[in-house]
Design a protein around this motif. Structure first.
Motif, PDB file in Angstrom:
ATOM      1  N   ALA A  21      39.248 -14.135 -20.686  1.00  0.00           N
ATOM      2  CA  ALA A  21      38.420 -13.805 -21.851  1.00  0.00           C
ATOM      3  C   ALA A  21      38.391 -14.932 -22.870  1.00  0.00           C
ATOM      4  CB  ALA A  21      38.944 -12.527 -22.503  1.00  0.00           C
ATOM      5  N   GLN A  62      40.156  -3.979 -21.327  1.00  0.00           N
ATOM      6  CA  GLN A  62      39.316  -3.027 -22.070  1.00  0.00           C
ATOM      7  C   GLN A  62      39.466  -3.236 -23.573  1.00  0.00           C
ATOM      8  OE1 GLN A  62      38.887   1.808 -22.815  1.00  0.00           O
ATOM      9  NE2 GLN A  62      40.222   1.071 -21.177  1.00  0.00           N
ATOM     10  N   SER A  70      37.416  -6.294 -24.615  1.00  0.00           N
ATOM     11  CA  SER A  70      35.981  -6.011 -24.507  1.00  0.00           C
ATOM     12  C   SER A  70      35.503  -5.120 -25.646  1.00  0.00           C
ATOM     13  CB  SER A  70      35.689  -5.352 -23.158  1.00  0.00           C
ATOM     14  OG  SER A  70      34.325  -4.987 -23.061  1.00  0.00           O
ATOM     15  N   GLN A 108      32.830  -5.845 -28.741  1.00  0.00           N
ATOM     16  CA  GLN A 108      31.658  -4.985 -28.892  1.00  0.00           C
ATOM     17  C   GLN A 108      31.534  -4.473 -30.325  1.00  0.00           C
ATOM     18  OE1 GLN A 108      32.039  -1.916 -25.931  1.00  0.00           O
ATOM     19  NE2 GLN A 108      31.719  -3.330 -24.202  1.00  0.00           N
TER      20      GLN A 108
END
Length: 324
Positions: A155, A304, A307, A311
């Motif tokens: 990431a 998760q 992410s 978001q």
């Protein structure tokens, strides 16, 4: 015929005795001269006053009875000595004086922390804006470390790892991997005791020992520090500050360390992080697995977590943001 009287006979005996004595002396001198001239000849042996020599005495010759041309037999070494002599060990050279020894490499200074942050155990990054700091404590095992490092690398996110000295000493490869990934390292004490029950001197020992172990493994934890169990008070915070460290707490504990056996799931870990989301949020996660069930929920939830934070319009930072 003429007859000699008594006086004449005495003179005749005296003359005969003198002549005999002279003859004996001459004979002895000749014998001595002949012995000295003959090589290897032995002198005449004088008779012993106590009678003939015994058998033992006749077999043992004195030093004067050894012929000059004969070589003495080599003496046999005692039974306790080796047949071949061992040369003595070379002398040990003396140690050089202390003044001749190279000076130890100087320790680089630690990055200072702002004086305005002294006396605090920070729960968020002041003025960070929409950024989150992911932090990971390491004090037990390293079961989740490979997955955590892989997720951060994939990431493009950097985190901060608070290491105990005992963990760093037992996992030098893990420390190297953390540093190679570009992540920040902090001090989490040497053996993870509760600090509020320790004297100032013991606190200093805990922090210094951990720093030494972490530096030996290839990282520098200064000046970031996290209290074991989060336990602290005004005295322990002041002591940590006096040692050049800035205590950093957290905004949210994911509780992933409780494991599946404690009723936690990877989904719950991510939900807790997002529920506490705010500017400068500091997230507490753990590297090790739960000791009862072996789960690594923080590592499982990390993709998760990253992410969902993105978001929500947030980015990521390390705790170096506290240092300006």
């Amino acid at each position: 015929m003429r007859f000699m009287g008594a006086g004449g006979r005495r003179r005749q005996r005296v003359v005969a005795a003198v002549v005999a004595l002279v003859v004996l002396l001459l004979a002895g001198g000749v014998a001595v001269l002949m012995w000295q001239g003959a090589p290897g000849a032995s002198p005449p042996v004088s008779p012993s006053r106590s009678g003939p020599a015994s058998a033992t005495g006749s077999a043992t010759a004195s030093a004067t009875e050894i012929p000059a041309s004969a070589s003495p037999a080599p003496a046999s070494p005692p039974a306790s000595m080796p047949a071949t002599a061992v040369p003595p060990a070379p002398p040990v050279p003396p140690a050089p004086p202390a003044s001749d020894l190279p000076a130890p490499a100087p320790v680089p200074p630690a990055a200072p922390f702002p004086a305005a942050l002294a006396g605090r155990d920070l729960e968020a990054i002041p003025g960070a804006g929409p950024a989150v700091a992911l932090t990971f404590d390491a004090g037990a095992n390293s079961a989740g470390l490979p997955s955590i490092l892989q997720s951060l690398a994939a990431a493009g996110v950097r985190g901060t790892f608070f290491l105990t000295g005992s963990w760093a000493a037992a996992n030098p490869g893990g420390v190297a991997a953390i540093v190679a990934g570009g992540h920040r390292v902090g001090n989490h004490s040497m053996t993870h005791p509760a600090f509020t029950g320790l004297s100032d001197a013991v606190i200093a020992d805990q922090i210094a020992a951990a720093e030494q172990a972490i530096r030996a493994a290839g990282a520098d934890p200064r000046p970031l520090f996290r209290f074991p169990f989060g336990g602290r008070d005004a005295r322990t915070i002041a002591t940590v500050n006096s040692l050049g460290y800035l205590p950093v707490r957290w905004s949210v504990d994911t509780l992933g360390w409780k494991g599946a056996s404690g009723g936690v799931t990877a989904q719950l870990v991510a939900d807790r992080v997002l529920a506490a989301l705010r500017p400068g949020e500091i997230v507490l996660m753990h590297i090790g697995s739960n000791p009862d069930d072996g789960t690594t929920l923080d590592a499982d939830a990390l993709p998760q977590v990253i992410s969902r934070i993105r978001q929500a319009g947030y980015g990521f930072t390390t705790l170096d943001a506290l240092l300006g």
